[in-house]
Design a protein around this motif. Structure first.
Motif, PDB file in Angstrom:
ATOM      1  N   ASP A  69     -19.878  -0.563 -36.761  1.00  8.17           N
ATOM      2  CA  ASP A  69     -18.999  -1.664 -36.371  1.00  8.17           C
ATOM      3  C   ASP A  69     -18.375  -1.507 -34.978  1.00  8.17           C
ATOM      4  O   ASP A  69     -17.149  -1.565 -34.831  1.00  8.17           O
ATOM      5  N   SER A  96     -23.567  -6.398 -27.380  1.00  9.01           N
ATOM      6  CA  SER A  96     -23.647  -5.256 -28.290  1.00  9.01           C
ATOM      7  C   SER A  96     -25.096  -4.794 -28.385  1.00  9.01           C
ATOM      8  O   SER A  96     -26.021  -5.579 -28.186  1.00  9.01           O
ATOM      9  N   GLY A 135     -27.169 -10.172 -37.291  1.00 10.11           N
ATOM     10  CA  GLY A 135     -27.168  -9.236 -36.177  1.00 10.11           C
ATOM     11  C   GLY A 135     -28.559  -8.745 -35.800  1.00 10.11           C
ATOM     12  O   GLY A 135     -29.544  -9.484 -35.861  1.00 10.11           O
ATOM     13  N   GLU A 136     -28.617  -7.504 -35.417  1.00  7.54           N
ATOM     14  CA  GLU A 136     -29.901  -6.880 -35.092  1.00  7.54           C
ATOM     15  C   GLU A 136     -30.649  -6.477 -36.358  1.00  7.54           C
ATOM     16  O   GLU A 136     -30.079  -6.400 -37.444  1.00  7.54           O
ATOM     17  N   GLN A 179     -18.901 -11.807 -33.526  1.00  6.49           N
ATOM     18  CA  GLN A 179     -18.693 -11.667 -34.964  1.00  6.49           C
ATOM     19  C   GLN A 179     -19.603 -12.623 -35.737  1.00  6.49           C
ATOM     20  O   GLN A 179     -20.123 -12.276 -36.805  1.00  6.49           O
ATOM     21  N   ALA A 192     -22.530 -13.546 -34.774  1.00 12.28           N
ATOM     22  CA  ALA A 192     -23.861 -12.949 -34.720  1.00 12.28           C
ATOM     23  C   ALA A 192     -24.042 -11.930 -35.835  1.00 12.28           C
ATOM     24  O   ALA A 192     -25.081 -11.905 -36.513  1.00 12.28           O
ATOM     25  N   MET A 193     -23.043 -11.082 -36.041  1.00 12.25           N
ATOM     26  CA  MET A 193     -23.137 -10.082 -37.104  1.00 12.25           C
ATOM     27  C   MET A 193     -23.173 -10.738 -38.482  1.00 12.25           C
ATOM     28  O   MET A 193     -23.925 -10.315 -39.359  1.00 12.25           O
ATOM     29  N   VAL A 225     -29.408 -15.818 -35.477  1.00 10.31           N
ATOM     30  CA  VAL A 225     -28.299 -15.041 -34.917  1.00 10.31           C
ATOM     31  C   VAL A 225     -27.811 -15.663 -33.612  1.00 10.31           C
ATOM     32  O   VAL A 225     -26.603 -15.805 -33.383  1.00 10.31           O
TER      33      VAL A 225
END
Length: 224
Positions: A186, A20, A155-156, A148, A150-151, A124
């Motif tokens: 998302d 992502s 996340g970022e 998921q 990671a989020m 993350v």
């Protein structure tokens, strides 16, 4: 700007990548796979050529570390690259150049490697490998679980807008090749929705490709 995981299923031999990014159409540039050979994610300031070159080296018998080093050296500007590799045996290699953006991290787990840049924190990436190791289901579902996670871990540093999931098995083409090229929010959730819709049909598409006489009827015009 991007986080990803490359993984292998020890039971089936499938190889996959989930990724992502805040950039548009990350699936067009960054994930590279070859059945029976390996999987590569090339990101940060992406050079798409690295993926096929590394896979060529793996197919020629080089170990992932050697294949990665050779591709980076031959193209230059390695300080701007972030690349992860897994081969058909589960051997891995990873690289983050000195010019990788923001908070960046890369970590190998069992049958996987996760990496990212412009992250909210290094945790993350650690969450991704842990989720891949513990998640149930097939390879695609374990890769999505890692995304998921990671989020959930932050996340970022900014919003992500695209995501992709690609898996190869015994066939020369990907058995899973799903992309969300742009979503205001998302994209990983949208990618998971695509997977839920695609999963029940996946085997049908393989069957009809290999033997059209066994193709299931979908009830569309002209389909008898």
């Amino acid at each position: 700007m991007t986080f990803s995981i490359v993984g292998r299923c020890a039971e089936t031999g499938q190889l996959g990548v989930a990724i992502s990014s805040s950039s548009i159409a990350v699936g067009a540039r960054c994930p590279w796979l070859r059945a029976g050979v390996g999987a590569v994610a090339t990101q940060n300031v992406t050079l798409p050529a690295l993926g096929p070159q590394i896979l060529d080296h793996l197919e020629a018998g080089l170990a992932p570390r050697v294949a990665l080093d050779r591709a980076l050296t031959s193209n230059g500007y390695s300080e701007y690259r972030q690349v992860t590799v897994i081969d058909q045996h589960g051997q891995v290699a990873l690289f983050s150049g000195s010019e990788a953006l923001g908070v960046h991290h890369a970590l190998a787990g069992e049958n996987c490697v996760a990496a990212g840049n412009l992250l909210s924190s290094p945790a993350v990436i650690e969450a991704m490998t842990a989720a891949f190791a513990s998640a149930p289901g097939c390879l695609a579902e374990r890769l999505l679980a890692a995304m998921q996670a990671a989020m959930a871990a932050g996340g970022e540093a900014g919003p992500v807008h695209s995501a992709a999931l690609r898996v190869v098995g015994d066939l020369v083409w990907p058995i899973v090749d799903l992309r969300v090229d742009w979503a205001e929010e998302d994209p990983i959730g949208a990618l998971e929705t695509l997977w839920v819709a695609y999963k029940p049909q996946m085997q049908d598409y393989i069957t009809r490709a290999l033997d059209p006489t066994k193709a299931p009827s979908y009830g569309v015009p002209g389909d008898e």
